[in-house]
Scaffold this motif. Structure first.
Motif, PDB file in Angstrom:
ATOM      1  N   TRP A 189       0.829  -1.205   0.000  1.00  0.00           N
ATOM      2  CA  TRP A 189       0.000   0.000   0.000  1.00  0.00           C
ATOM      3  C   TRP A 189       0.868   1.261   0.000  1.00  0.00           C
ATOM      4  O   TRP A 189       0.545   2.261  -0.633  1.00  0.00           O
ATOM      5  N   LYS A 190       2.019   1.195   0.677  1.00  0.00           N
ATOM      6  CA  LYS A 190       2.921   2.340   0.772  1.00  0.00           C
ATOM      7  C   LYS A 190       3.989   2.330  -0.318  1.00  0.00           C
ATOM      8  O   LYS A 190       5.007   3.020  -0.214  1.00  0.00           O
ATOM      9  N   ASP A 191       3.779   1.529  -1.377  1.00  0.00           N
ATOM     10  CA  ASP A 191       4.707   1.469  -2.519  1.00  0.00           C
ATOM     11  C   ASP A 191       6.087   0.970  -2.127  1.00  0.00           C
ATOM     12  O   ASP A 191       7.101   1.387  -2.709  1.00  0.00           O
ATOM     13  N   ARG A 192       6.163   0.064  -1.173  1.00  0.00           N
ATOM     14  CA  ARG A 192       7.436  -0.532  -0.759  1.00  0.00           C
ATOM     15  C   ARG A 192       7.409  -2.012  -1.132  1.00  0.00           C
ATOM     16  O   ARG A 192       7.514  -2.903  -0.298  1.00  0.00           O
ATOM     17  N   ALA A 193       7.235  -2.245  -2.454  1.00  0.00           N
ATOM     18  CA  ALA A 193       6.996  -3.607  -2.940  1.00  0.00           C
ATOM     19  C   ALA A 193       8.198  -4.524  -2.752  1.00  0.00           C
ATOM     20  O   ALA A 193       8.035  -5.729  -2.549  1.00  0.00           O
ATOM     21  N   ASP A 194       9.417  -3.976  -2.835  1.00  0.00           N
ATOM     22  CA  ASP A 194      10.589  -4.829  -2.668  1.00  0.00           C
ATOM     23  C   ASP A 194      10.631  -5.433  -1.268  1.00  0.00           C
ATOM     24  O   ASP A 194      10.867  -6.629  -1.085  1.00  0.00           O
ATOM     25  N   GLU A 195      10.370  -4.596  -0.255  1.00  0.00           N
ATOM     26  CA  GLU A 195      10.337  -5.099   1.121  1.00  0.00           C
ATOM     27  C   GLU A 195       9.182  -6.081   1.304  1.00  0.00           C
ATOM     28  O   GLU A 195       9.314  -7.097   2.001  1.00  0.00           O
ATOM     29  N   ALA A 196       8.041  -5.779   0.673  1.00  0.00           N
ATOM     30  CA  ALA A 196       6.865  -6.638   0.807  1.00  0.00           C
ATOM     31  C   ALA A 196       7.138  -8.036   0.256  1.00  0.00           C
ATOM     32  O   ALA A 196       6.725  -9.039   0.852  1.00  0.00           O
ATOM     33  N   GLY A 216      12.456 -10.477 -15.648  1.00  0.00           N
ATOM     34  CA  GLY A 216      12.905  -9.114 -15.865  1.00  0.00           C
ATOM     35  C   GLY A 216      12.353  -8.473 -17.118  1.00  0.00           C
ATOM     36  O   GLY A 216      12.784  -7.382 -17.499  1.00  0.00           O
ATOM     37  N   GLU A 217      11.386  -9.130 -17.815  1.00  0.00           N
ATOM     38  CA  GLU A 217      10.807  -8.537 -19.006  1.00  0.00           C
ATOM     39  C   GLU A 217       9.918  -7.345 -18.653  1.00  0.00           C
ATOM     40  O   GLU A 217       9.641  -6.505 -19.498  1.00  0.00           O
ATOM     41  N   HIS A 218       9.453  -7.326 -17.375  1.00  0.00           N
ATOM     42  CA  HIS A 218       8.735  -6.181 -16.849  1.00  0.00           C
ATOM     43  C   HIS A 218       9.376  -5.812 -15.522  1.00  0.00           C
ATOM     44  O   HIS A 218       9.949  -6.656 -14.846  1.00  0.00           O
ATOM     45  N   VAL A 219       9.281  -4.548 -15.147  1.00  0.00           N
ATOM     46  CA  VAL A 219       9.856  -4.119 -13.875  1.00  0.00           C
ATOM     47  C   VAL A 219       9.006  -4.677 -12.753  1.00  0.00           C
ATOM     48  O   VAL A 219       7.845  -4.324 -12.617  1.00  0.00           O
ATOM     49  N   ASP A 220       9.596  -5.576 -11.984  1.00  0.00           N
ATOM     50  CA  ASP A 220       8.846  -6.177 -10.870  1.00  0.00           C
ATOM     51  C   ASP A 220       9.823  -6.540  -9.781  1.00  0.00           C
ATOM     52  O   ASP A 220      10.907  -7.046 -10.022  1.00  0.00           O
ATOM     53  N   GLU A 243      11.979 -10.245  -8.435  1.00  0.00           N
ATOM     54  CA  GLU A 243      13.413 -10.517  -8.614  1.00  0.00           C
ATOM     55  C   GLU A 243      14.249  -9.252  -8.481  1.00  0.00           C
ATOM     56  O   GLU A 243      15.438  -9.318  -8.231  1.00  0.00           O
ATOM     57  N   ASN A 244      13.587  -8.089  -8.694  1.00  0.00           N
ATOM     58  CA  ASN A 244      14.244  -6.774  -8.490  1.00  0.00           C
ATOM     59  C   ASN A 244      15.452  -6.586  -9.391  1.00  0.00           C
ATOM     60  O   ASN A 244      16.424  -5.956  -9.030  1.00  0.00           O
ATOM     61  N   ASN A 245      15.409  -7.157 -10.603  1.00  0.00           N
ATOM     62  CA  ASN A 245      16.557  -7.105 -11.477  1.00  0.00           C
ATOM     63  C   ASN A 245      16.848  -5.695 -11.982  1.00  0.00           C
ATOM     64  O   ASN A 245      18.001  -5.242 -12.028  1.00  0.00           O
ATOM     65  N   ASP A 246      15.789  -4.994 -12.400  1.00  0.00           N
ATOM     66  CA  ASP A 246      15.986  -3.710 -13.055  1.00  0.00           C
ATOM     67  C   ASP A 246      16.429  -2.606 -12.090  1.00  0.00           C
ATOM     68  O   ASP A 246      17.036  -1.631 -12.505  1.00  0.00           O
ATOM     69  N   SER A 247      16.054  -2.769 -10.796  1.00  0.00           N
ATOM     70  CA  SER A 247      16.343  -1.689  -9.844  1.00  0.00           C
ATOM     71  C   SER A 247      17.693  -1.811  -9.187  1.00  0.00           C
ATOM     72  O   SER A 247      18.090  -0.924  -8.406  1.00  0.00           O
ATOM     73  N   GLN A 248      18.425  -2.880  -9.445  1.00  0.00           N
ATOM     74  CA  GLN A 248      19.726  -3.040  -8.788  1.00  0.00           C
ATOM     75  C   GLN A 248      20.860  -2.686  -9.753  1.00  0.00           C
ATOM     76  O   GLN A 248      20.764  -2.859 -10.932  1.00  0.00           O
TER      77      GLN A 248
END
Length: 508
Positions: free
Chosen positions: A208-215, A496-500, A503-508
């Protein structure tokens, strides 16, 4: 379905200390009024010209505690959404600790009335936030068992308070006999405060707070299944709750909107009605004034405290049973059976008290005690745990804290209405007071039978469909083709075909 991991279970059992904090603090005063030293210290008497004053003071102390709990519950309407579920649990524990310390050190009746109000605020927050948190970290198939630990913790608090009170009855220091049990209420919130930094935040709140990686990290750890090395089920649940929260984010999140929207208003009436019904059938009055009830049934000395302790053992034991069977039997059948059983048990109890209370008829008084035990058995197996679980899970994530706050606020307003006059009513009108509980139990049975819907084994997101709301991803009712398509979408994102953040591939 996602399995219950050892980590998930350990988190649930630890957070249940929050409901234990409430259970002990609520119940411990029941043992205090069974201690001779309590009356001597505060210059009270249950007989003679001061009996009326004593009964009114006991009613005021219980009423102010419930009033504090009501306002503590109402604060949960905004605290968990603002600061998170975890920090709210910590805050509730701190307020409970301070309140418990003040109660333990009270020197006068007016001071006791005020500080029980403060303690009530803290434990009211505890008992309201706990089912919200537990329902959000439990997998659907085991949510009844895991979220049911809220009520198990609550009655464990009753259990500890009752036996501590019975044990201190034999203390040589009359003041220690009632003050030590009150002081012990500080122990449980203190443990919760010390250990709370290691509990995870609710993944739904983090989404809800846009902290999907932690979630995702928390979801994966909570629901890790060694039989599923790819964590497919955990990913599916994460995808479902993330999709639903993204959709729900567009809704009006105000309390006023909850009363305007029919599906949310339905939930409010249902949850408040069930929680009030669980209160109105009489369990808190029986629990709080059990010592006086047993004395009225011919017991004296330490026997009322002993019988209360045994009564609580039965209540605690059957609550454990409830947690194990809730997911199999379902919420609605348990609630209907429970309200019907409490109606019958309290009806017979009323008749027995009317005929045998304050008499020398041991058989009649023993039968009255038996039906009190049958009452708590039906209540504990079917209502106590189920009501808290049910009322937490019927709300969408965005409204869960608000909905639970409203339900518990009504619950405690009801407790004030019943507990405040109870001591005076039992002294003046006796068995006739019990008729209120008989009538309320029957009304609760009828309303539950006709209006409650079954929520077992559905995810929190899928429960929306029962009230006519949109479910973005419905695993339970999806076809094989739909499930395959969604699994493919999840796999694409994981590659990694979409930002998700799975796996957090695109953000690292």
């Amino acid at each position: 379905m996602v399995a219950t991991s050892a980590y998930n279970l350990s988190i649930v059992m630890f957070v249940a200390l929050s409901s234990l904090t409430y259970g002990y603090a609520f119940s411990v005063f029941s043992t205090s009024i069974g201690q001779v030293g309590f009356y001597e210290y505060f210059d009270l008497s249950t007989t003679g010209p001061r009996a009326g004053y004593t009964n009114s003071m006991l009613g005021a102390i219980n009423a102010l505690f419930s009033a504090g709990a009501a306002f503590g519950a109402l604060s949960i309407a905004w605290l968990p959404d603002w600061m998170g579920r975890k920090k709210t649990i910590q805050l509730a524990a701190v307020v409970s600790l301070v309140g418990g310390a003040l109660v333990a050190g009270c020197a006068t009746i007016p001071m006791l009335v005020v500080v029980r109000l403060i303690q009530g605020i803290g434990v009211g927050q505890c008992i309201t936030i706990t089912p919200v948190y537990l329902s959000e970290v439990a997998p659907p198939a085991r949510r009844g068992f895991l979220a049911g630990q809220n009520a198990v913790g609550l009655v464990t608090g009753y259990f500890i308070a009752s036996w501590v009170g019975y044990g201190t009855y034999f203390a040589k220091d009359a003041t220690f006999a009632w003050r030590f049990p009150l002081a012990l209420s500080c122990l449980f919130p203190l443990i919760l405060i010390v250990g709370s930094p290691w509990i995870p935040e609710s993944p739904r709140w983090l989404l809800w707070k846009d902290r999907a990686d932690e979630a995702w990290v928390i979801t994966e750890r909570l629901h890790r299944d060694p039989r599923d090395p790819g964590q497919t089920q955990a990913k599916e649940e994460f995808y479902q709750m993330r999709s639903q929260i993204e959709f729900d984010r567009t809704q009006d999140l105000s309390m006023w909107y909850m009363f305007k929207k029919p599906s949310l208003r339905h939930r409010i009436l249902l949850s408040c009605g069930i929680l009030f019904g669980g209160q109105a059938c009489g369990p808190l009055v029986v629990n709080n004034y059990s010592v006086l009830i047993y004395e009225n049934l011919g017991m004296s000395g330490s026997m009322p405290l002993l019988m209360y302790a045994v009564y609580v053992v039965v209540g605690a034991s059957v609550n454990v049973i409830a947690a194990f069977i809730m997911d199999r039997v379902g919420r609605r059948p348990l609630l209907c059976i429970g309200f019907l059983s409490t109606t019958i048990a309290m009806s017979v109890e009323t008749a027995l008290v009317a005929k045998f209370a304050s008499t020398e008829n041991k058989g009649g008084n023993a039968a009255a005690v038996l039906f009190l035990f049958l009452f708590v058995t039906g209540y504990g197996v079917c209502i106590d745990s189920t009501a808290f679980v049910y009322c937490a899970e019927v709300y969408p994530t965005m409204y869960r804290a608000k909905g639970m706050a409203l339900g518990l606020f009504v619950y405690y307003v009801g407790s004030i209405a019943f507990l405040t006059p109870a001591a005076t009513a039992m002294a003046n009108i006796g068995w006739k007071f019990y008729l209120v509980f008989v009538a309320c139990s029957f009304v609760a049975f009828v309303l539950t039978y006709f209006f409650a819907v079954e929520t077992a084994r559905l995810s929190l997101e899928e429960i929306n469909s029962l009230f006519g709301d949109t479910v973005v991803v419905n695993w339970t009712n999806a076809t094989a083709e739909e499930k395959a398509h969604i699994d493919e979408v999840i796999a694409e994102k994981a590659r990694g075909e979409h930002v998700d953040v799975i796996e957090n591939n695109d953000s690292q």
